[in-house]
Enzyme design. Structure first.
Site, PDB file in Angstrom:
ATOM      1  N   LEU A 188       6.701 -64.083 -86.486  1.00 27.80           N
ATOM      2  CA  LEU A 188       6.381 -64.785 -85.251  1.00 27.80           C
ATOM      3  C   LEU A 188       7.531 -65.705 -84.873  1.00 27.80           C
ATOM      4  O   LEU A 188       8.153 -66.330 -85.734  1.00 27.80           O
ATOM      5  CB  LEU A 188       5.102 -65.617 -85.420  1.00 27.80           C
ATOM      6  CG  LEU A 188       3.851 -64.835 -85.834  1.00 27.80           C
ATOM      7  CD1 LEU A 188       2.625 -65.713 -85.682  1.00 27.80           C
ATOM      8  CD2 LEU A 188       3.699 -63.555 -85.033  1.00 27.80           C
TER       9      LEU A 188
ATOM     10  N   GLY B  19       5.129 -62.487 -90.019  1.00 27.50           N
ATOM     11  CA  GLY B  19       4.658 -61.569 -88.981  1.00 27.50           C
ATOM     12  C   GLY B  19       5.322 -60.200 -89.050  1.00 27.50           C
ATOM     13  O   GLY B  19       4.727 -59.200 -88.627  1.00 27.50           O
TER      14      GLY B  19
ATOM     15  N   ASN C 118       5.042 -65.204 -96.221  1.00 32.64           N
ATOM     16  CA  ASN C 118       5.574 -66.463 -96.757  1.00 32.64           C
ATOM     17  C   ASN C 118       5.091 -67.700 -96.012  1.00 32.64           C
ATOM     18  O   ASN C 118       5.681 -68.776 -96.128  1.00 32.64           O
ATOM     19  CB  ASN C 118       7.109 -66.411 -96.705  1.00 32.64           C
ATOM     20  CG  ASN C 118       7.635 -66.252 -95.284  1.00 32.64           C
ATOM     21  OD1 ASN C 118       7.068 -65.484 -94.509  1.00 32.64           O
ATOM     22  ND2 ASN C 118       8.689 -66.948 -94.932  1.00 32.64           N
ATOM     23  N   GLU C 119       4.004 -67.560 -95.245  1.00 29.20           N
ATOM     24  CA  GLU C 119       3.530 -68.645 -94.388  1.00 29.20           C
ATOM     25  C   GLU C 119       3.464 -70.008 -95.084  1.00 29.20           C
ATOM     26  O   GLU C 119       3.856 -71.023 -94.524  1.00 29.20           O
ATOM     27  CB  GLU C 119       2.147 -68.317 -93.801  1.00 29.20           C
ATOM     28  CG  GLU C 119       2.178 -67.434 -92.558  1.00 29.20           C
ATOM     29  CD  GLU C 119       2.436 -65.967 -92.873  1.00 29.20           C
ATOM     30  OE1 GLU C 119       2.613 -65.610 -94.051  1.00 29.20           O
ATOM     31  OE2 GLU C 119       2.470 -65.174 -91.913  1.00 29.20           O
TER      32      GLU C 119
HETATM   33  N1  CO8 Z   1      11.478 -67.596 -85.065  1.00 28.58           N
HETATM   34  C1  CO8 Z   1      12.444 -68.128 -84.285  1.00 28.58           C
HETATM   35  N2  CO8 Z   1      13.755 -68.115 -84.589  1.00 28.58           N
HETATM   36  C2  CO8 Z   1      14.119 -67.536 -85.740  1.00 28.58           C
HETATM   37  C3  CO8 Z   1      13.172 -66.967 -86.607  1.00 28.58           C
HETATM   38  C4  CO8 Z   1      11.789 -67.011 -86.239  1.00 28.58           C
HETATM   39  N3  CO8 Z   1      10.821 -66.489 -86.993  1.00 28.58           N
HETATM   40  N4  CO8 Z   1      13.828 -66.474 -87.674  1.00 28.58           N
HETATM   41  C5  CO8 Z   1      15.128 -66.726 -87.473  1.00 28.58           C
HETATM   42  N5  CO8 Z   1      15.314 -67.368 -86.311  1.00 28.58           N
HETATM   43  C6  CO8 Z   1      16.606 -67.790 -85.719  1.00 28.58           C
HETATM   44  C7  CO8 Z   1      17.402 -68.682 -86.655  1.00 28.58           C
HETATM   45  O1  CO8 Z   1      16.998 -70.023 -86.551  1.00 28.58           O
HETATM   46  C8  CO8 Z   1      18.802 -68.470 -86.151  1.00 28.58           C
HETATM   47  O2  CO8 Z   1      18.950 -69.216 -84.958  1.00 28.58           O
HETATM   48  P1  CO8 Z   1      20.374 -69.856 -84.548  1.00 28.58           P
HETATM   49  O3  CO8 Z   1      21.332 -68.694 -84.463  1.00 28.58           O
HETATM   50  O4  CO8 Z   1      20.106 -70.530 -83.263  1.00 28.58           O
HETATM   51  O5  CO8 Z   1      20.722 -70.817 -85.666  1.00 28.58           O
HETATM   52  C9  CO8 Z   1      18.807 -66.992 -85.762  1.00 28.58           C
HETATM   53  O6  CO8 Z   1      17.424 -66.650 -85.560  1.00 28.58           O
HETATM   54  C10 CO8 Z   1      19.378 -66.082 -86.822  1.00 28.58           C
HETATM   55  O7  CO8 Z   1      18.736 -66.349 -88.061  1.00 28.58           O
HETATM   56  P2  CO8 Z   1      19.524 -66.363 -89.456  1.00 28.58           P
HETATM   57  O8  CO8 Z   1      20.878 -66.954 -89.276  1.00 28.58           O
HETATM   58  O9  CO8 Z   1      18.635 -66.999 -90.454  1.00 28.58           O
HETATM   59  O10 CO8 Z   1      19.675 -64.775 -89.710  1.00 28.58           O
HETATM   60  P3  CO8 Z   1      19.823 -64.023 -91.107  1.00 28.58           P
HETATM   61  O11 CO8 Z   1      20.208 -62.622 -90.753  1.00 28.58           O
HETATM   62  O12 CO8 Z   1      20.695 -64.805 -92.040  1.00 28.58           O
HETATM   63  O13 CO8 Z   1      18.359 -64.017 -91.750  1.00 28.58           O
HETATM   64  C11 CO8 Z   1      15.949 -63.799 -91.694  1.00 28.58           C
HETATM   65  C12 CO8 Z   1      17.312 -63.316 -91.144  1.00 28.58           C
HETATM   66  C13 CO8 Z   1      15.845 -63.383 -93.136  1.00 28.58           C
HETATM   67  C14 CO8 Z   1      14.876 -63.112 -90.868  1.00 28.58           C
HETATM   68  C15 CO8 Z   1      15.879 -65.324 -91.578  1.00 28.58           C
HETATM   69  O14 CO8 Z   1      16.234 -65.700 -90.270  1.00 28.58           O
HETATM   70  C16 CO8 Z   1      14.536 -65.919 -91.878  1.00 28.58           C
HETATM   71  O15 CO8 Z   1      14.135 -65.992 -93.027  1.00 28.58           O
HETATM   72  N6  CO8 Z   1      13.821 -66.366 -90.823  1.00 28.58           N
HETATM   73  C17 CO8 Z   1      12.557 -67.052 -90.960  1.00 28.58           C
HETATM   74  C18 CO8 Z   1      11.472 -66.071 -91.118  1.00 28.58           C
HETATM   75  C19 CO8 Z   1      10.139 -66.749 -91.250  1.00 28.58           C
HETATM   76  O16 CO8 Z   1       9.894 -67.540 -92.145  1.00 28.58           O
HETATM   77  N7  CO8 Z   1       9.262 -66.424 -90.323  1.00 28.58           N
HETATM   78  C20 CO8 Z   1       7.933 -66.961 -90.372  1.00 28.58           C
HETATM   79  C21 CO8 Z   1       7.384 -67.062 -88.997  1.00 28.58           C
HETATM   80  S1  CO8 Z   1       5.650 -67.498 -89.095  1.00 28.58           S
HETATM   81  C22 CO8 Z   1       4.791 -66.040 -88.950  1.00 28.58           C
HETATM   82  O17 CO8 Z   1       5.348 -65.017 -88.683  1.00 28.58           O
HETATM   83  C23 CO8 Z   1       3.301 -65.999 -89.164  1.00 28.58           C
HETATM   84  C24 CO8 Z   1       2.641 -67.244 -88.790  1.00 28.58           C
HETATM   85  C25 CO8 Z   1       1.154 -67.140 -88.954  1.00 28.58           C
HETATM   86  C26 CO8 Z   1       0.422 -68.251 -88.203  1.00 28.58           C
HETATM   87  C27 CO8 Z   1      -0.231 -69.198 -89.064  1.00 28.58           C
HETATM   88  C28 CO8 Z   1      -1.435 -69.883 -88.437  1.00 28.58           C
HETATM   89  C29 CO8 Z   1      -1.207 -71.349 -88.247  1.00 28.58           C
END
Ligand code: CO8
Length: 260
Positions: free
Chosen positions: A66, A111, A135-136
């Site tokens: 998400l 997500g 990993n929420e």
């Molecule tokens: N949302 C928004 N922006 C994001 C997200 C995300 N989920 N993930 C990454 N970005 C952004 C980063 O901040 C970065 O932004 P910027 O360039 O402006 O600094 C850009 O995308 C690129 O990210 P990375 O440099 O980290 O890219 P990598 O290729 O090194 O890594 C990953 C990719 C592995 C995907 C890494 O970005 C990561 O781990 N992201 C976080 C993933 C995460 O924890 N997502 C959880 C989202 S919560 C969810 O999906 C379920 C919620 C359920 C709801 C609960 C009820 C309350």
């Protein structure tokens, strides 16, 4: 704006490949989810489309889950609209009549993992740099019951319990071991393997496969269908709490810092 979803439908095989192409990380924003739902619905209504392969055009990432910016600093109304779209994505994919295969060619947290869990079969790139899991809790948030149900239905109660509490992100080999994915292949063979595997799924008469899928999944789907509104209310009241907003801010800062 550029389309976030690209669909290649092969009339001859009856298989559509859905490429997620929303830079940088295919995060599931409201726009992304809306586009995805429309694309799935179109294919679902086309009786000649029997199989769907979900994959990513982005290097190294299947989907980052998400879009955190949709949950940070947004109005309750916007949060509700966003959450309804997340539900809709899950409902459409989890109860699809198509055979759906995830070609997981990169990391797939939260997500992204949920989206993979909606599929009938998961093939992941055997690259130890990639990870997958719900990993929420690492963000200080809690996966709702239907995320949990999807995980339990796939890996069983014990692995789901531990994975959810610890917010575990598994390497491909760990994911294979617990059954979170079904097969690992070299990175450059993920899509071709998905295409080959689809042949096996489509060799089964559709009506028999549909009914079997529905028999397995209907109770899980009905649970969300019968409590959609309260699930939205729960999400909105949880995510708009000051303490939760603070957790998200800390996590976002960590994401930015970790960079480079
Ligand atoms: N949302 C928004 N922006 C994001 C997200 C995300 N989920 N993930 C990454 N970005 C952004 C980063 O901040 C970065 O932004 P910027 O360039 O402006 O600094 C850009 O995308 C690129 O990210 P990375 O440099 O980290 O890219 P990598 O290729 O090194 O890594 C990953 C990719 C592995 C995907 C890494 O970005 C990561 O781990 N992201 C976080 C993933 C995460 O924890 N997502 C959880 C989202 S919560 C969810 O999906 C379920 C919620 C359920 C709801 C609960 C009820 C309350």
């Amino acid at each position: 704006t550029a389309p976030k979803i690209k669909v290649d439908f092969n009339q001859t095989t009856g298989v559509a490949v859905m490429n997620m192409q929303s830079p940088p990380v295919n995060s599931l924003s409201l726009d992304f989810l809306t586009e995805l739902c429309i694309a799935v619905e179109k294919l679902e209504m086309d009786k000649s489309c029997r199989g769907l392969i979900l994959t990513s055009s982005q290097p190294k990432v299947f989907s980052a889950g998400l879009d955190i910016m949709e949950m940070y600093g947004q109005s309750p109304e916007r949060c509700a609209e966003f959450w309804r779209a997340v539900q809709e994505m899950w409902l459409k994919l989890y109860s699809s009549n198509m055979a759906v295969i995830a070609a997981i060619n990169g990391s797939s947290p939260a997500g992204g993992c949920l989206m993979s869990l909606t599929c009938d079969y998961r093939i992941m790139a055997d690259n130890p740099r990639y990870s997958i899991g719900l990993n929420e809790t690492q963000l200080g948030i809690v996966a709702p019951f239907w995320f949990k149900d999807s995980l339990v239905n796939t890996v069983g109660h014990r692995h789901a319990e531990m994975g959810l509490e610890l917010g575990l992100l598994y390497s491909p080999s760990e994911a294979l071991r617990i059954g979170l994915v079904d097969q690992l292949v070299p990175e450059d063979q993920v899509l071709s393997t998905a295409t080959q595997t689809m042949t096996k799924w489509l060799a089964i008469p559709d009506h028999a496969r549909h009914l079997s899928k529905s028999m397995m999944r209907k109770p899980t789907v009905d649970k969300l269908l019968s409590s959609r509104e309260s699930d939205i209310q729960n999400f909105v009241s949880f995510i708009t709490k000051d303490s939760i907003q603070k957790s998200l801010r800390v996590y976002l800062e960590m994401l930015k810092k970790r960079k480079g």
